[in-house]
Motif scaffolding. Structure first.
Motif, PDB file in Angstrom:
ATOM      1  N   GLY A  96      84.704 -36.813  39.491  1.00 32.08           N
ATOM      2  CA  GLY A  96      84.045 -36.278  40.675  1.00 32.08           C
ATOM      3  C   GLY A  96      84.475 -34.873  41.022  1.00 32.08           C
ATOM      4  O   GLY A  96      84.404 -34.451  42.181  1.00 32.08           O
ATOM      5  N   ILE A  97      84.925 -34.119  40.026  1.00 31.33           N
ATOM      6  CA  ILE A  97      85.362 -32.732  40.225  1.00 31.33           C
ATOM      7  C   ILE A  97      84.151 -31.806  40.078  1.00 31.33           C
ATOM      8  O   ILE A  97      83.380 -31.937  39.126  1.00 31.33           O
ATOM      9  CB  ILE A  97      86.437 -32.342  39.199  1.00 31.33           C
ATOM     10  CG1 ILE A  97      87.683 -33.218  39.374  1.00 31.33           C
ATOM     11  CG2 ILE A  97      86.801 -30.874  39.308  1.00 31.33           C
ATOM     12  CD1 ILE A  97      88.726 -33.018  38.283  1.00 31.33           C
ATOM     13  N   PRO A  98      83.940 -30.856  40.992  1.00 33.44           N
ATOM     14  CA  PRO A  98      82.819 -29.916  40.858  1.00 33.44           C
ATOM     15  C   PRO A  98      82.858 -29.184  39.517  1.00 33.44           C
ATOM     16  O   PRO A  98      83.937 -28.871  39.002  1.00 33.44           O
ATOM     17  CB  PRO A  98      83.034 -28.935  42.019  1.00 33.44           C
ATOM     18  CG  PRO A  98      83.798 -29.717  43.034  1.00 33.44           C
ATOM     19  CD  PRO A  98      84.709 -30.623  42.237  1.00 33.44           C
ATOM     20  N   VAL A  99      81.681 -28.916  38.962  1.00 34.30           N
ATOM     21  CA  VAL A  99      81.600 -28.283  37.642  1.00 34.30           C
ATOM     22  C   VAL A  99      81.021 -26.871  37.708  1.00 34.30           C
ATOM     23  O   VAL A  99      80.704 -26.281  36.679  1.00 34.30           O
ATOM     24  CB  VAL A  99      80.751 -29.151  36.674  1.00 34.30           C
ATOM     25  CG1 VAL A  99      81.431 -30.486  36.414  1.00 34.30           C
ATOM     26  CG2 VAL A  99      79.340 -29.359  37.230  1.00 34.30           C
ATOM     27  N   ASP A 100      80.903 -26.313  38.935  1.00 30.29           N
ATOM     28  CA  ASP A 100      80.335 -24.964  39.062  1.00 30.29           C
ATOM     29  C   ASP A 100      81.111 -23.948  38.240  1.00 30.29           C
ATOM     30  O   ASP A 100      80.526 -23.019  37.664  1.00 30.29           O
ATOM     31  CB  ASP A 100      80.338 -24.526  40.532  1.00 30.29           C
ATOM     32  CG  ASP A 100      79.658 -25.519  41.452  1.00 30.29           C
ATOM     33  OD1 ASP A 100      80.141 -26.657  41.530  1.00 30.29           O
ATOM     34  OD2 ASP A 100      78.657 -25.149  42.086  1.00 30.29           O
ATOM     35  N   ASP A 101      82.446 -24.089  38.201  1.00 27.46           N
ATOM     36  CA  ASP A 101      83.256 -23.114  37.468  1.00 27.46           C
ATOM     37  C   ASP A 101      83.044 -23.211  35.965  1.00 27.46           C
ATOM     38  O   ASP A 101      83.310 -22.262  35.225  1.00 27.46           O
ATOM     39  CB  ASP A 101      84.740 -23.269  37.810  1.00 27.46           C
ATOM     40  CG  ASP A 101      85.282 -24.642  37.444  1.00 27.46           C
ATOM     41  OD1 ASP A 101      84.563 -25.643  37.614  1.00 27.46           O
ATOM     42  OD2 ASP A 101      86.446 -24.720  36.987  1.00 27.46           O
ATOM     43  N   LEU A 102      82.555 -24.361  35.496  1.00 30.78           N
ATOM     44  CA  LEU A 102      82.237 -24.519  34.072  1.00 30.78           C
ATOM     45  C   LEU A 102      80.834 -23.992  33.777  1.00 30.78           C
ATOM     46  O   LEU A 102      80.563 -23.518  32.678  1.00 30.78           O
ATOM     47  CB  LEU A 102      82.336 -25.986  33.670  1.00 30.78           C
ATOM     48  CG  LEU A 102      83.705 -26.638  33.846  1.00 30.78           C
ATOM     49  CD1 LEU A 102      83.650 -28.124  33.489  1.00 30.78           C
ATOM     50  CD2 LEU A 102      84.763 -25.936  33.005  1.00 30.78           C
ATOM     51  N   ALA A 103      79.950 -24.094  34.754  1.00 28.43           N
ATOM     52  CA  ALA A 103      78.570 -23.621  34.566  1.00 28.43           C
ATOM     53  C   ALA A 103      78.507 -22.097  34.545  1.00 28.43           C
ATOM     54  O   ALA A 103      77.693 -21.507  33.836  1.00 28.43           O
ATOM     55  CB  ALA A 103      77.674 -24.164  35.680  1.00 28.43           C
ATOM     56  N   PHE A 104      79.381 -21.464  35.335  1.00 32.89           N
ATOM     57  CA  PHE A 104      79.374 -19.999  35.428  1.00 32.89           C
ATOM     58  C   PHE A 104      80.760 -19.492  35.036  1.00 32.89           C
ATOM     59  O   PHE A 104      81.705 -19.543  35.824  1.00 32.89           O
ATOM     60  CB  PHE A 104      79.031 -19.549  36.854  1.00 32.89           C
ATOM     61  CG  PHE A 104      77.722 -20.085  37.348  1.00 32.89           C
ATOM     62  CD1 PHE A 104      76.530 -19.483  36.980  1.00 32.89           C
ATOM     63  CD2 PHE A 104      77.677 -21.208  38.168  1.00 32.89           C
ATOM     64  CE1 PHE A 104      75.316 -19.989  37.430  1.00 32.89           C
ATOM     65  CE2 PHE A 104      76.477 -21.714  38.622  1.00 32.89           C
ATOM     66  CZ  PHE A 104      75.287 -21.106  38.247  1.00 32.89           C
ATOM     67  N   ALA A 105      80.876 -19.031  33.801  1.00 29.80           N
ATOM     68  CA  ALA A 105      82.177 -18.614  33.272  1.00 29.80           C
ATOM     69  C   ALA A 105      82.508 -17.189  33.698  1.00 29.80           C
ATOM     70  O   ALA A 105      81.633 -16.338  33.848  1.00 29.80           O
ATOM     71  CB  ALA A 105      82.173 -18.718  31.746  1.00 29.80           C
ATOM     72  N   GLY A 106      83.799 -16.944  33.891  1.00 27.75           N
ATOM     73  CA  GLY A 106      84.268 -15.595  34.164  1.00 27.75           C
ATOM     74  C   GLY A 106      84.570 -15.354  35.633  1.00 27.75           C
ATOM     75  O   GLY A 106      83.911 -15.897  36.523  1.00 27.75           O
ATOM     76  N   GLN A 118      88.562 -24.907  39.133  1.00 31.98           N
ATOM     77  CA  GLN A 118      89.204 -26.207  39.290  1.00 31.98           C
ATOM     78  C   GLN A 118      90.382 -26.346  38.312  1.00 31.98           C
ATOM     79  O   GLN A 118      90.356 -25.812  37.201  1.00 31.98           O
ATOM     80  CB  GLN A 118      88.198 -27.330  39.034  1.00 31.98           C
ATOM     81  CG  GLN A 118      87.018 -27.319  39.976  1.00 31.98           C
ATOM     82  CD  GLN A 118      87.401 -27.605  41.412  1.00 31.98           C
ATOM     83  OE1 GLN A 118      88.277 -28.428  41.676  1.00 31.98           O
ATOM     84  NE2 GLN A 118      86.737 -26.936  42.346  1.00 31.98           N
ATOM     85  N   LYS A 119      91.385 -27.093  38.750  1.00 35.99           N
ATOM     86  CA  LYS A 119      92.540 -27.343  37.899  1.00 35.99           C
ATOM     87  C   LYS A 119      92.266 -28.572  37.050  1.00 35.99           C
ATOM     88  O   LYS A 119      91.885 -29.619  37.565  1.00 35.99           O
ATOM     89  CB  LYS A 119      93.779 -27.564  38.763  1.00 35.99           C
ATOM     90  CG  LYS A 119      95.092 -27.537  38.007  1.00 35.99           C
ATOM     91  CD  LYS A 119      96.266 -27.621  38.963  1.00 35.99           C
ATOM     92  CE  LYS A 119      97.598 -27.551  38.216  1.00 35.99           C
ATOM     93  NZ  LYS A 119      98.750 -27.625  39.144  1.00 35.99           N
TER      94      LYS A 119
END
Length: 538
Positions: A96-106, A118-119
Motif C-alpha cells: 500500500g505504498i504510493p508509487v508516484d515516485d516510481l512513475a516519475f523518475a528523477g 518512498q523508502k
C-alpha cells in the motif's frame, strides 16, 4: 505446528510456498494463472494504480494474495511469518505504498509534482496491517530494493545464482516481462531493466500461457521438431512431431493430446525454428496460412513471432548497453546466469542463437525462480535481511536507466529494423559503428550449459502444485450515448469485455490488457467509450 509463507509477486502473477518453520520443509505450492490488475506489463500496472489510486490497486492485489494463501492447505491461524519478494512496484502495491515516485523518475520530476520519494529498504512489518488474513502478531519480512526499477527480485537473482561470488566477467538476467539484468566486472556491478513485454511469459500470445501443466515449453530437433510439453509436475516430456516444411503434425510421445497452450520458452523455440528454416521474412511467416502449427491445435502466428522478437531485441539492447557503459567487449564476456521460468525452461543454445544471450557466452547457468527461493530463505533466516540490505547498498552506484539512454535507443532501433524489415546484420553493425558502438559478433561453438534445476520452482512440496484461477475483479460502467453495438466486445483481443442487454460494460481485470491496449475505446464508432470511466466492483 508453526508455519511460514513465502510469496513471489511477479508482473505475470504470484507464487507461494507453505513452509514448516520447525523443519524448514516446503509443504505446498500455489500459483495464480495471471496478475489481477489490468495490463500485460509493469507500466500498465503502474498506470492503473496512478489512475485508480493506491488504495484500490492495493485492495485488488491483497484480495488475490489472500485467495492464494488459502489454497496452500495450512491453518492460517498458525502462520508465524510471511516473506515476500518482487520488483519495487509490485511490493509497493502489496504494502500500500504510493508509487508516484516510481512513475516519475528523477528529482526534478518529483519536485515539480510535489512527490515524496518512498523508502524501500529491508524491514519487518505486521502482516495483518498490510491486509493478509493471518493471525495477529504474524511478521512480514520485506527485502530491499536496489533502486527505482531494480528491486528485491533482481537482488534475488544475483544472490541465489552465485553471480555475486563469481570472479569472472558475467551477466545475469531474469527472463520475464521486466527483464532485470546485471553485469559484474571485477567488484563493479552495472544494473538495468529492459521492458521486454509479456511474450517472454507466454502472454499477449494467441495460444500463450504461463509455465504450467500442458504448456509447450520447447521444440527439440531430431530430423523433425518435437514438441516438449510440461507434465503435471512441470517437467518437459515429449509430445507430437512437427514438420514445418511439409506443414504436418505427427502424433507422438506421452504428451500427445495434452498440450493446452505455449509458454514463453516455447515461443522462443518457435522463433529459433522459424529463423533456422527461413520461414520469417520482413515481419511475416511464409507458411501457407501464416502460422506455425504445433500440436493439439496450438499454433504460433506472425504477430506472436514479432512480439517475441521485440522482447528479444529489448533484452539484447539491454545487454549491449551494459557492456558499452562498462567499456567491455563481447569477447571479454563469457559467462551468463539465467533466472526465472523462461530462464529455466528455454533451450540455452537456441536462446543464444536468437539473441537472448550475448553471442560470446561459452558458459551458461540456468536457475529457477530465485525470487521465491530467496523469500523462502528469509523465512528460515530472518537475519538474511540485513545482509541483503548491505548488498543492495553496495550496488546502487552503477544503475543505468535504459529509458532515455542513447546507446539503448540506438540498439533497439536496429533490433526493430531486423524484426520488421529483415535488415541484415552487416548493416546493423555498420549503423552502430557510426555511433561508436562495437559490432555484434556471431555465435560460435557450442556453449557449456549447466541446468541447475529441473523446473523453475524446484521443490513443490508433498502436496504438489495448485493453480488459482479465481482472481481479480470487474470494471463496470454505462457510457452515455452507447448504442449497444458491441463492437468494443468483438474487438477485445483477450475476450475480457462483455456488453449486457442494458448496455452496461463489464471488464474482467485479470484478462484486460489495460493501457497497453485500449482497443475497446479506440474501436467505439460513437466515440463515447471512456475506459477510465469504468468503476471497480469487489
Amino acid at each position: 505446528m508453526a508455519y511460514g509463507i513465502s510469496i513471489d509477486i511477479g508482473t505475470s502473477g504470484s507464487r507461494a510456498h507453505a513452509v514448516d518453520l520447525d523443519s524448514g520443509k516446503i509443504l505446498s505450492t500455489s500459483v495464480t494463472e495471471c496478475h489481477p490488475l489490468p495490463g500485460a506489463n509493469i507500466m500498465d500496472h503502474l498506470t492503473f494504480c496512478i489512475n485508480v489510486g493506491t488504495e484500490v490497486a492495493h485492495k485488488i492485489l491483497i484480495d488475490t494474495e489472500n485467495k492464494l494463501i488459502k489454497t496452500l492447505g495450512i491453518d492460517l491461524n498458525q502462520v508465524e511469518k510471511v516473506s515476500i519478494c518482487g520488483n519495487p512496484i509490485q511490493l509497493s502495491l502489496f504494502q500500500g505504498i504510493p508509487v508516484d515516485d516510481l512513475a516519475f523518475a528523477g528529482e526534478n520530476a518529483h519536485k515539480a509534482r510535489g512527490i515524496t520519494a518512498q523508502k524501500r529498504d529491508a524491514g519487518v512489518f505486521s502482516a495483518v496491517d498490510v491486509g493478509l488474513e493471518v493471525k495477529d502478531g504474524c511478521e512480514l519480512y520485506v527485502p530491499p530494493a536496489i533502486r527505482h526499477e531494480i528491486g528485491a527480485d533482481a537482488l534475488a537473482m544475483m544472490y541465489k545464482s552465485g553471480f555475486l561470488d563469481d570472479k569472472r566477467n558475467c551477466l545475469v538476467t531474469d527472463y520475464g516481462t521486466n527483464a532485470e539484468m546485471a553485469l559484474k566486472i571485477g567488484d563493479d556491478i552495472y544494473t538495468g531493466s529492459a521492458a521486454a513485454g509479456p511474450a517472454m511469459e507466454g502472454q499477449s500470445i494467441q495460444c500463450g500461457m504461463l509455465a504450467g501443466p500442458g504448456a509447450i515449453s520447447d521444440l527439440t530437433y531430431d530430423f523433425q521438431w518435437i514438441c516438449q510439453v510440461l507434465d503435471d509436475d512441470i517437467i518437459p516430456k515429449e509430445g507430437d512431431k512437427v514438420d514445418f516444411g511439409l506443414e504436418t503434425v505427427i502424433p507422438n510421445g506421452p504428451m500427445h493430446g495434452k498440450a493446452t497452450g505455449i509458454t514463453g520458452t516455447g515461443v522462443i523455440a518457435a522463433v529459433a525454428a522459424a529463423l533456422d528454416q527461413h520461414l520469417w521474412k520482413k515481419g511475416k511467416l511464409t507458411t501457407s496460412d501464416g502460422k506455425l502449427h504445433l500440436q493439439d491445435g496450438v499454433y504460433i502466428d506472425s504477430h506472436d513471432i514479432s512480439e517475441a522478437m521485440k522482447a528479444i531485441g529489448a533484452m539484447r539492447a539491454g545487454h549491449f548497453t551494459l557492456l558499452e557503459h562498462a567499456g567491455i567487449k563481447f569477447d571479454e564476456m563469457k559467462v551468463m546466469y539465467m533466472a526465472g521460468a523462461s530462464g529455466t525452461y528455454v533451450d540455452a543454445v537456441k536462446a543464444r542463437d536468437v539473441g537472448l544471450l550475448p553471442p560470446s557466452c561459452d558458459t551458461i547457468y540456468q536457475w529457477g525462480n530465485t525470487s521465491l527461493a530467496m523469500a523462502t530463505d528469509i523465512l528460515k533466516d530472518p537475519e538474511l535481511l540485513d545482509k541483503l540490505q548491505d548488498i543492495a547498498n553496495g550496488i546502487r552506484a552503477n544503475h543505468i536507466m535504459f529509458a532515455g539512454d542513447k546507446i539503448f535507443e540506438q540498439i533497439y532501433t536496429q533490433e526493430l529494423a531486423v524484426c520488421d524489415e529483415g535488415m541484415p546484420m552487416d548493416m546493423y553493425n555498420q549503423n552502430n559503428a557510426i555511433y561508436g558502438i562495437q559490432a555484434l559478433p556471431k555465435p560460435r561453438g557450442t556453449p557449456e550449459v549447466h541446468r541447475m534445476v529441473q523446473r523453475d520452482i524446484p521443490d513443490l512440496g508433498e502436496r504438489g502444485l495448485y493453480i488459482l484461477h479465481d482472481i481479480g475483479t470487474e470494471l463496470r460502467g454505462h457510457m452515455e450515448g452507447c448504442t449497444g453495438c458491441k463492437k468494443c466486445e468483438r474487438e477485445c483481443p483477450e475476450n475480457a469485455l462483455k456488453v449486457t442487454d442494458d448496455k452496461e460494460i463489464i471488464v474482467q481485470t485479470k484478462n484486460c490488457l489495460g493501457t497497453a491496449c485500449y482497443r475497446c475505446q479506440f474501436s467505439c464508432p460513437s466515440k463515447v467509450y471512456k475506459y477510465d470511466n469504468l468503476k471497480l466492483t469487489f
